[in-house]
Design an enzyme around this catalytic site. Structure first.
Site, short mmCIF file in Angstrom:
data_model
loop_
_atom_site.label_atom_id
_atom_site.label_comp_id
_atom_site.label_asym_id
_atom_site.label_seq_id
_atom_site.Cartn_x
_atom_site.Cartn_y
_atom_site.Cartn_z
N PHE A 1 75.96 17.67 69.59
CA PHE A 1 74.89 17.18 70.56
C PHE A 1 75.11 17.61 71.76
O PHE A 1 74.28 17.42 72.58
CB PHE A 1 74.69 15.81 70.19
N SER A 2 76.15 18.14 71.99
CA SER A 2 76.57 18.30 73.51
C SER A 2 75.98 19.65 73.88
O SER A 2 75.78 20.71 73.25
CB SER A 2 78.17 18.49 73.49
N PRO B 1 82.04 12.22 66.94
CA PRO B 1 82.28 13.54 67.59
C PRO B 1 80.88 14.12 68.25
O PRO B 1 79.69 13.85 67.76
CB PRO B 1 82.79 14.63 66.98
N CYS B 2 81.05 14.32 69.47
CA CYS B 2 79.65 14.65 70.46
C CYS B 2 79.56 16.21 70.19
O CYS B 2 78.38 16.60 70.57
CB CYS B 2 79.96 14.37 71.56
N GLN B 3 80.46 17.05 69.81
CA GLN B 3 80.10 18.49 69.61
C GLN B 3 78.69 18.82 69.33
O GLN B 3 77.98 19.68 69.94
CB GLN B 3 81.19 19.30 69.23
#
Ligand SMILES: C[S@@+](CC[C@H](N)C(=O)[O-])C[C@H]1O[C@@H](n2cnc3c(N)ncnc32)[C@H](O)[C@@H]1O
Length: 359
Positions: free
Chosen positions: A98-99, A94-96
């Site tokens: 680091f987003s 999941p990218c959240q």
């Protein structure tokens, strides 16, 4: 030859067709598989999917209809010793955390530590290759000790006997009709004689423009599925010409929140909200949230969001890929979360050619 192969012109000693159709079909396990963008790219390149996992029940029907079985379970609770054997592990974490759209808590956010779960799988199953995929912000994110995430991953992989290669790739450089930057990290077992080279960008074509994508008819018999815009978004969007953004919306037509930002535009670093791409442009990044404010999701010729099929095409899903979800917004979410299939296909080909066919 499939549609993905047609985008390629390798002038190598080994043709794309030979790579795809080789009898060698390395086994793939997908973690964080979602609806299967990354996994499908590998399947199209002649890999054999032997396991998939995701925590989200809503992706199950879509994944199983198009690809095969998927275990719906939190990765933290998966019996890792009970996994089947595989040669390559895919981990589109999941990218959240680091987003830039999230609050970038990195490894303090428990989702940032899902890396630890992947490392456990590596320790137990020891596949030849592991692939991580994440947003651009991953490159500048730090862990709880202030170590840059790419360096942290590199040292974690080194401890487990893997060498690391990583690069920021733009999906539009690989035939995808969308500018989407993603970091791809490839870990390869030290014992494998390979200095991995990422696939070279291929020239962009007119087929990648918004106009080319939306002018294609929807698959026969498929109903147009569109997530309606809120009354406020409709009010804003009606002022925006194709190629424009909220900058063309008259001040008095803006809601209070956006008026405040317009008043202090430099303080807010001149955001480009409500981007509406024109027919000759390449689409911006399709997001899981699908909000008109932060993604170019408004159709250039009609006052609406792009349909489910249109965003799936921007993500280079083939037209025979069916999205089965509990709601229309949930389909936007799984599609926006995916790795573009065509980008995954290019990465898969490079890996197959350089690692599995050269053994
Ligand atoms: C960026 S998306 C992956 C997209 C996918 N690789 C593709 O190409 O379609 C991340 C996925 O991680 C899943 N996920 C988040 N936390 C998880 C957990 N604890 N265990 C398993 N999956 C998780 C989410 O449901 C989401 O589908």
């Amino acid at each position: 030859m499939n549609a993905y192969q047609k985008t390629l012109s390798f002038e190598d000693d080994i043709s794309v067709e030979k790579i795809v159709n080789s009898k060698i079909k390395p086994r793939v396990a997908g973690l964080f598989s979602g609806c299967g963008g990354l996994d499908l790219g590998f399947e199209k390149a002649g890999f054999n999917l032997v396991y998939a996992n995701d925590i989200e029940p809503n992706v199950k029907d879509t994944y199983e209809h198009n690809l095969g079985p998927i275990e719906i379970k939190d990765i933290c609770e998966v019996d890792k010793k009970g996994l089947p054997d595989f040669d390559i592990l895919l981990a589109g974490i999941p990218c959240q955390p680091f987003s830039s759209a999230g609050n970038r808590q990195s490894t303090d956010d428990h989702r940032g530590n899902l890396f630890g779960e992947v490392m456990q799988v590596l320790k137990i199953k020891a596949p030849s290759v592991v692939i991580f995929e994440n947003v651009r912000g991953f490159l500048s994110s730090k862990d709880e000790n202030g170590v840059l995430m790419p360096d942290r991953i590199k040292s974690e992989l080194k401890k487990r006997g893997y060498k690391t290669y990583y690069r920021l790739l733009n999906a539009a450089d690989y035939g995808v009709p969308q500018n989407r930057y993603r970091v791809v990290i490839v870990g390869i077992k030290n014992s494998i004689d390979c200095e991995f080279e990422f696939p070279e960008p291929i020239p962009k074509t007119k087929k990648q423009t918004v106009g080319a994508v939306i002018s294609k008819k929807p698959p026969r018999g498929e109903k147009l599925e569109v997530w309606g815009l809120s009354p406020q978004s409709l009010d804003i969007a009606k002022h925006i010409p194709p190629g424009g953004s909220w900058k063309q919306v008259p001040y008095e037509a803006l809601p209070e929140r956006l008026k405040k930002i317009r008043d202090n535009i430099k303080l807010y670093r001149s955001p480009n909200f409500y981007r509406r791409f024109d027919l000759d442009e390449i689409m911006g990044t399709v997001t899981a949230a699908g909000t008109p404010e932060n993604s170019g999701i408004i159709h250039p010729l009609e006052l609406r969001r792009y349909s489910v099929r249109e965003i799936a095409r921007f993500q280079s899903f083939p037209d025979n890929f069916k999205f089965i979800g509990q709601s229309v917004p949930s389909k936007y979410k799984m599609i926006g979360n995916a790795v573009p299939v065509m980008l995954a296909f290019h990465i898969a080909l490079a890996i197959k050619q350089q690692i599995f066919l050269k053994k």
